[in-house]
Scaffold this motif. Structure first.
Motif: not given
Lengths: 427, 300
Positions: A112-116, A33-37, A92-101
């Motif tokens: 694949k549905t994760a918001n990152s 999950t994003v929280q783990n990241i 349907n869109s996201f409330d939050e979206f994460y982009v990581y280098s």
């Protein structure tokens, strides 16, 4: 004696280990999950947050400190992508979206549905080449579509549509890319590379060469095998390349062709209708029916030739002859296996005369009557069919034209003169 | 004569002016070689474009879609081009080796600069220069192999590390090493040929050894002159590229202007190539000249 051999080996090991230090900061693939990241992001990582859009989305961007200069560019691309998706598909869109280098050494969740998304940031990103934006936009579109579509297949939907959308977004937002080639692997140089030895350019031309939408796909399409059709099950295709061509490249080219036939708005409307599909319905038929509902153009032949089967396309003007005082005959031939309904035009000094070719014959003679001086005849003047392998033979001029051939040949001649001088100077 | 950088460049430049007919000869041979490689390309272009409206679009600006379609349609023809280029380059290199013998002969004995002397020098030194060429080729190949191996090592060390900047710096350094190696092989090979041309030495390895020693003993002036001539050559290319930007692509008569400009650059580059040898012969002869003590005779 053993010490003498050990010391250089040890020094080499230490040096290489030092270069490889960032390996030590990467993490095993156990993130779900994003929280783990969030726990695993290096302390010195740069975090930028921005709220975008009318239906607000909170964007969180994580970069290495040396990538700060690209933060505005990345945020702009994310904003344009979501703006396009929200205003044209409104799913349907996201409330939050994460982009990581990717340089942060993180591993994203497999879901694949994760918001990152992970983004690869090169050392130098050229200003007038938008391959970076296209890649990032495609990843965001992929997540956006997966979030609504909820299935892993077919490929032409989960991969093909995102890549088409990314190309369209980049074209509409930034315009055409300028062609670049890489020098010393990383340094982008605007121009075209014709001959090279490893990373050393031998014959090249420096300048601004625009890459119109679709050309990146066409390059891959021409250099690959054409086995299979878009609708084929990837399991039945022979290799990864065929899956990629039929899942990404051909769909993008087909959507670009459809754009010119039914219109961009109708195509995007069809996407927004069929992407929220019922779980058990036939995806392909739902898409084509959605598209047909909004178009007066009969798509039955189109979907058969472009989607369900693998065909080649090459329309050609064979000749343009004056057969009467004001009469001109244009002989047109289909060199490929199939074609779509096409416009055949006669270009005169003052006007352009149009006729439609919608029969299934392999050739036809079109007669035009005009008092004006005739310049040329052309089939598919708007280059609607991206699968046509040769646009050059789509037209036929009354007078031969040698200017362009001569101009390019002179340039080539000069390149060769220089190549001879440089390589021949070893003598 | 006091040997200094300014003198050597001035005298060497004069030598080129006095022997301009050989510059024309080199230009003609270069043009013929390039023409042989251009005719097939021109044929393909004419076949593709001569009756097409794309020709008009190309006049207005480059059409990248046309380029990738052309490359795809004539893939089999274009794939053969590199082999044709390598063949012509091979022949061209042998001809250049021949011309070099002639050039060094006439720079060595400036008063004997008739066409016959040039060709005599070419014939006389061709085999010996060819042997040096082969040794140079082996060394060039070694330089490129070292460059490739270093590249592989860097790729291995930095794969998936994300440490792009260090990777880039090391890769750039690798090219600097390659340039230094090429420059070293070139300068040694040049002076070995000059040594053979001036002393008529038959021993190839001895000539290479002596040229290395000569460069070592006179490194500052030899390297500076070599570097300055290279800079003059680079300046020509920079000036050309600046002017070329301002030449419009259409109408087609600007093509004639561009062509003239291109040929001027080619001739300039060939002149710079002559300047390399001219300065080298001058430096080699003057720096190796015996110093004769003045003899003072007293009149009684």
């Amino acid at each position: 004696m053993r010490n003498f051999t050990f010391i250089p080996a040890f020094v080499v090991f230490v040096l290489l280990s030092a270069f490889n230090l960032s390996f030590l900061s990467s993490f095993p693939d156990d993130s779900t999950t994003v929280q783990n990241i969030e726990f695993k992001i290096p302390e010195d990582a740069l975090k930028i947050e921005k709220i975008i859009g009318d239906r607000p989305i909170k964007i969180s961007l994580y970069l290495s400190p040396n990538e700060k200069e690209y933060s505005e560019r990345i945020l702009s691309c994310i904003e344009h992508t979501f703006h396009f998706l929200e205003s044209n598909l409104s799913l349907n869109s996201f409330d939050e979206f994460y982009v990581y280098s990717s340089s942060l050494g993180l591993t994203l969740p497999q879901d694949k549905t994760a918001n990152s998304v992970l983004v690869d940031i090169d050392l130098f990103i050229p200003d007038r080449n938008f391959a970076f934006e296209r890649g990032l936009s495609a990843k965001i579109c992929e997540r956006y579509i997966a979030n609504n579509f909820g299935r892993d297949n077919p490929y032409w939907v989960v991969k093909g549509i995102p890549y088409y959308l990314a190309s369209r977004i980049v074209q509409d937002t930034y315009g055409s890319s300028s062609k670049v080639f890489q020098f010393v692997r990383y340094v982008p140089v605007y121009g075209m590379l014709l001959q090279h030895y490893n990373e050393i350019p031998i014959i090249y031309t420096v300048g601004s060469f625009e890459e119109p939408i679709g050309t990146a796909c066409l390059e891959t399409y021409y250099n690959s095998n054409k086995i299979g059709s878009i609708n084929d099950d990837p399991v039945l295709l022979p290799d990864e390349n065929s899956i990629f061509i039929n899942g990404v490249i051909k769909p993008e080219l087909m959507f670009l062709t459809l754009e010119k036939i039914v219109g961009k708005e109708n195509l995007l409307n069809a996407f927004s209708k069929f992407l929220i599909i019922e779980p058990d319905s036939a995806v392909a038929e739902v898409f084509w029916n959605s598209l047909q509902e909004n178009s007066s153009y009969d798509l039955s032949t189109f979907k058969e030739n472009f989607f369900y089967t693998n065909q080649t396309f090459d329309d050609k003007i064979i000749s343009l002859k004056q057969t009467g005082e004001f009469k001109y005959d244009v002989l047109v031939e289909r060199l490929g296996s199939k074609s779509i309904d096409q416009d055949v035009v006669l270009i005169t000094e003052n006007d352009t005369l149009w006729q439609k070719w919608n029969s299934s014959n392999n050739w036809k003679t079109f007669s035009f009557i005009t008092k004006d001086k005739v310049i040329a005849a052309e089939i598919d003047p708007y280059r609607k069919n991206y699968f046509d392998i040769n646009f050059t033979n789509n037209s036929y001029t009354i007078e031969p034209r040698y200017g362009a051939s001569l101009s390019i040949a002179v340039r080539w001649y000069f390149w060769i003169q220089n190549a001879l001088m440089i390589i021949g100077s070893i003598g | 004569m006091i040997v200094n950088i300014k003198n050597s460049l001035i005298i060497a430049t004069r030598q080129i002016y006095y022997n301009i007919k050989f510059l024309l000869l080199m230009w003609v041979s270069n043009s013929i070689g390039a023409l042989v490689l251009t005719i097939p390309v021109y044929y393909l272009l004419t076949e593709n474009l001569s009756r097409s409206l794309v020709s008009d679009r190309l006049a207005a600006g480059f059409d990248y879609l046309w380029f990738i379609q052309f490359s795809n349609l004539y893939k089999s023809n274009l794939e053969q081009l590199p082999y044709l280029i390598y063949s012509i380059v091979g022949v061209y290199t042998l001809v250049q080796t021949f011309f070099l013998g002639g050039l060094i002969s006439i720079f060595h004995l400036p008063k004997k600069n008739h066409m016959v002397d040039f060709f005599y020098g070419g014939v006389k030194f061709w085999l010996r220069f060819f042997k040096i060429l082969l040794i140079s080729l082996v060394l060039f190949a070694a330089a490129f192999i070292i460059n490739d191996l270093l590249g592989d090592l860097i790729s291995w060390a930095f794969e998936r590390t994300g440490n792009y900047m260090t990777d880039f710096i090391l890769r750039s350094l690798r090219y600097i090493i390659l340039i230094i190696l090429i420059g070293f092989v070139t300068i040694v090979s040049d002076y070995a040929k000059v040594h053979i041309g001036v002393t008529d030495d038959n021993k190839i390895f001895n000539s290479i050894k002596l040229s290395v020693l000569f460069i070592k003993h006179n490194f500052n002036i030899v390297f500076t002159v070599f570097f300055l001539v290279a800079v003059i050559g680079a300046l020509g290319a920079i000036v050309y590229n600046i002017i070329e930007i301002f030449i419009p692509r259409t109408p087609y008569y600007f093509l004639v202007l561009a062509f003239i400009l291109q040929q001027m650059l080619v001739i300039f580059r060939l002149a710079v190539r002559m300047l390399f040898y001219s300065t080298e012969v001058f430096l080699y002869k003057d720096l190796n000249a015996d110093f004769i003590e003045p003899v003072i005779v007293e009149k009684v």
